[in-house]
Design an enzyme around this catalytic site. Structure first.
Site, PDB file in Angstrom:
ATOM      1  CG  HIS A  30      -2.144  -0.822   1.086  1.00  0.00           C
ATOM      2  ND1 HIS A  30      -2.144  -2.171   1.386  1.00  0.00           N
ATOM      3  CD2 HIS A  30      -3.402  -0.531   0.662  1.00  0.00           C
ATOM      4  CE1 HIS A  30      -3.352  -2.658   1.155  1.00  0.00           C
ATOM      5  NE2 HIS A  30      -4.138  -1.687   0.711  1.00  0.00           N
TER       6      HIS A  30
ATOM      7  CE  LYS B  34      -3.755  -0.408   4.905  1.00  0.00           C
ATOM      8  NZ  LYS B  34      -5.030   0.208   5.320  1.00  0.00           N
TER       9      LYS B  34
HETATM   10  P1  NAD Z   1      -7.234   9.609   5.094  1.00  0.00           P
HETATM   11  O1  NAD Z   1      -6.337   9.848   6.269  1.00  0.00           O
HETATM   12  O2  NAD Z   1      -6.865  10.183   3.764  1.00  0.00           O
HETATM   13  O3  NAD Z   1      -8.717  10.123   5.434  1.00  0.00           O
HETATM   14  C1  NAD Z   1      -9.354   9.997   6.678  1.00  0.00           C
HETATM   15  C2  NAD Z   1     -10.146  11.263   6.927  1.00  0.00           C
HETATM   16  O4  NAD Z   1     -10.928  11.098   8.106  1.00  0.00           O
HETATM   17  C3  NAD Z   1      -9.237  12.491   7.137  1.00  0.00           C
HETATM   18  O5  NAD Z   1      -9.625  13.529   6.257  1.00  0.00           O
HETATM   19  C4  NAD Z   1      -9.497  12.852   8.602  1.00  0.00           C
HETATM   20  O6  NAD Z   1      -9.389  14.244   8.871  1.00  0.00           O
HETATM   21  C5  NAD Z   1     -10.928  12.343   8.786  1.00  0.00           C
HETATM   22  N1  NAD Z   1     -11.294  12.169  10.189  1.00  0.00           N
HETATM   23  C6  NAD Z   1     -10.544  11.736  11.226  1.00  0.00           C
HETATM   24  N2  NAD Z   1     -11.227  11.785  12.376  1.00  0.00           N
HETATM   25  C7  NAD Z   1     -12.472  12.241  12.061  1.00  0.00           C
HETATM   26  C8  NAD Z   1     -13.641  12.518  12.816  1.00  0.00           C
HETATM   27  N3  NAD Z   1     -13.691  12.339  14.148  1.00  0.00           N
HETATM   28  N4  NAD Z   1     -14.743  12.974  12.165  1.00  0.00           N
HETATM   29  C9  NAD Z   1     -14.715  13.186  10.825  1.00  0.00           C
HETATM   30  N5  NAD Z   1     -13.622  12.959  10.053  1.00  0.00           N
HETATM   31  C10 NAD Z   1     -12.516  12.488  10.668  1.00  0.00           C
HETATM   32  O7  NAD Z   1      -7.416   8.036   4.987  1.00  0.00           O
HETATM   33  P2  NAD Z   1      -8.016   7.179   3.765  1.00  0.00           P
HETATM   34  O8  NAD Z   1      -6.911   6.681   2.922  1.00  0.00           O
HETATM   35  O9  NAD Z   1      -9.152   7.930   3.140  1.00  0.00           O
HETATM   36  O10 NAD Z   1      -8.558   5.910   4.546  1.00  0.00           O
HETATM   37  C11 NAD Z   1      -9.517   6.046   5.581  1.00  0.00           C
HETATM   38  C12 NAD Z   1      -9.829   4.658   6.162  1.00  0.00           C
HETATM   39  O11 NAD Z   1     -10.467   3.859   5.151  1.00  0.00           O
HETATM   40  C13 NAD Z   1      -8.592   3.858   6.605  1.00  0.00           C
HETATM   41  O12 NAD Z   1      -8.915   3.099   7.744  1.00  0.00           O
HETATM   42  C14 NAD Z   1      -8.312   2.955   5.414  1.00  0.00           C
HETATM   43  O13 NAD Z   1      -7.600   1.787   5.742  1.00  0.00           O
HETATM   44  C15 NAD Z   1      -9.723   2.642   4.992  1.00  0.00           C
HETATM   45  N6  NAD Z   1      -9.883   2.199   3.598  1.00  0.00           N
HETATM   46  C16 NAD Z   1     -10.814   1.239   3.385  1.00  0.00           C
HETATM   47  C17 NAD Z   1     -11.092   0.806   2.118  1.00  0.00           C
HETATM   48  C18 NAD Z   1     -12.179  -0.216   1.912  1.00  0.00           C
HETATM   49  O14 NAD Z   1     -12.492  -0.596   0.753  1.00  0.00           O
HETATM   50  N7  NAD Z   1     -12.826  -0.681   2.996  1.00  0.00           N
HETATM   51  C19 NAD Z   1     -10.397   1.341   1.019  1.00  0.00           C
HETATM   52  C20 NAD Z   1      -9.444   2.335   1.257  1.00  0.00           C
HETATM   53  C21 NAD Z   1      -9.209   2.770   2.564  1.00  0.00           C
END
Ligand code: NAD
Length: 269
Positions: A156, A160
């Site tokens: 990744h 991450k």
């Molecule tokens: P990222 O860090 O780019 O985005 C996360 C966002 O959440 C940030 O903008 C952050 O400010 C916000 N955030 C944090 N605390 C918050 C709160 N209390 N209220 C509102 N917003 C809040 O991360 P990402 O790459 O977008 O990934 C996010 C999550 O999704 C990770 O856990 C990742 O592993 C997961 N993910 C899952 C899949 C899937 O298919 N299930 C795919 C990609 C990523």
């Protein structure tokens, strides 16, 4: 009438793709975009944030007010935020689609508690290809059995924050279940130093982090004289975002409980 969607973590890598996927979906309407308190993105136009043009909906941190105007909340944030949102959604009667990974046992317990009151789709990976891959892995593991060593390798992007990926762990669970093992007892997370010979009942995990890799997973089945590899590579986050919006349409029709993408796709068999 359109299904009103709230997106939590709207400014994140996934959040921006989720906004785009919601706007392109004929049955959905973006009704709320949430970010963490103190975020520099509060007050920013949600459409512009996702490069979709102005839509006169600003990013907010007011979860309660947002939940009053949405039919489903999609949450891709952090485990602590996700479980707090799950409690709020349970109180407000709003179904959830959750993509957040890295949840520990206590987080999962809190999620199960919320899911006694609302339907929740929680998937480590929302891509159709990965969920089909899980089915293929179960078939391969059952056919190959204990004669083949099983290793899970994932790569990744450099940002991450959890490892191994939620998808790799889900693959491990499926493999362990198909082989009649308990993942907690048989998982080996990385190797270093004088490890001794490989124990045939283990499942190994290797993690690669770097660059802008969206998500690669390979499972190797290593036998004597032959080796089989099953690989999935994601090249765009829109594949996860579209799986999440598809889940949002599905989850509204379900009774309270925890579901995953295999349920949404009808792959449960
Ligand atoms: P990222 O860090 O780019 O985005 C996360 C966002 O959440 C940030 O903008 C952050 O400010 C916000 N955030 C944090 N605390 C918050 C709160 N209390 N209220 C509102 N917003 C809040 O991360 P990402 O790459 O977008 O990934 C996010 C999550 O999704 C990770 O856990 C990742 O592993 C997961 N993910 C899952 C899949 C899937 O298919 N299930 C795919 C990609 C990523």
């Amino acid at each position: 009438m359109a299904i009103r969607i709230g997106i939590c973590g709207a400014g994140g890598r996934m959040g921006r793709n989720l906004i785009a996927a919601t706007l392109e979906h004929a049955e959905l309407e973006l009704a709320a975009a949430l970010e963490r308190p103190g975020s520099s993105l509060l007050g920013v136009d949600a459409g512009e944030l996702a490069g979709q043009g102005r839509m006169d909906l600003t990013v907010t941190d007011d979860v309660e007010a947002a939940l009053a105007g949405v039919d489903v909340l999609i949450d891709f944030t952090l485990p602590e935020a996700t479980v707090a949102n799950a409690a709020a959604c349970a109180g407000a009667g709003v179904p959830m689609v959750i993509g957040t990974t890295g949840l520990d046992d206590e987080h999962k317990r809190q999620l199960r508690e919320a899911a006694t009151r609302i339907p929740v789709v929680h998937a480590a990976n929302f891509s159709v290809g990965v969920n089909l891959t899980l089915r293929l892995l179960a078939t391969a593991a059952r056919a190959l059995g204990d004669d083949f060593d099983v290793e899970v390798i994932e790569a990744h992007h450099r940002h991450k924050i959890d490892a191994p990926s939620g998808t790799a762990l889900r693959m491990g669970e499926v493999l362990a279940h198909s082989l009649g093992r308990n993942l907690d007892e048989c998982a080996i997370y990385g190797r270093e130093g004088r490890t001794g010979e490989r124990d045939s009942k283990t499942i190994g995990f290797e993690t690669i982090r770097g660059g802008d890799v969206v998500g690669d997973h390979t499972v190797m089945f290593l036998g004597l004289g032959e080796r089989m590899e099953i690989t999935h590579r994601a090249s765009s986050r829109m594949t996860f975002a579209r799986g999440a919006t598809r889940s949002a349409v599905w989850v509204r029709q379900q009774p309270p409980g925890i579901y995953d993408m295999e349920d949404v796709l009808g792959l449960r068999g």
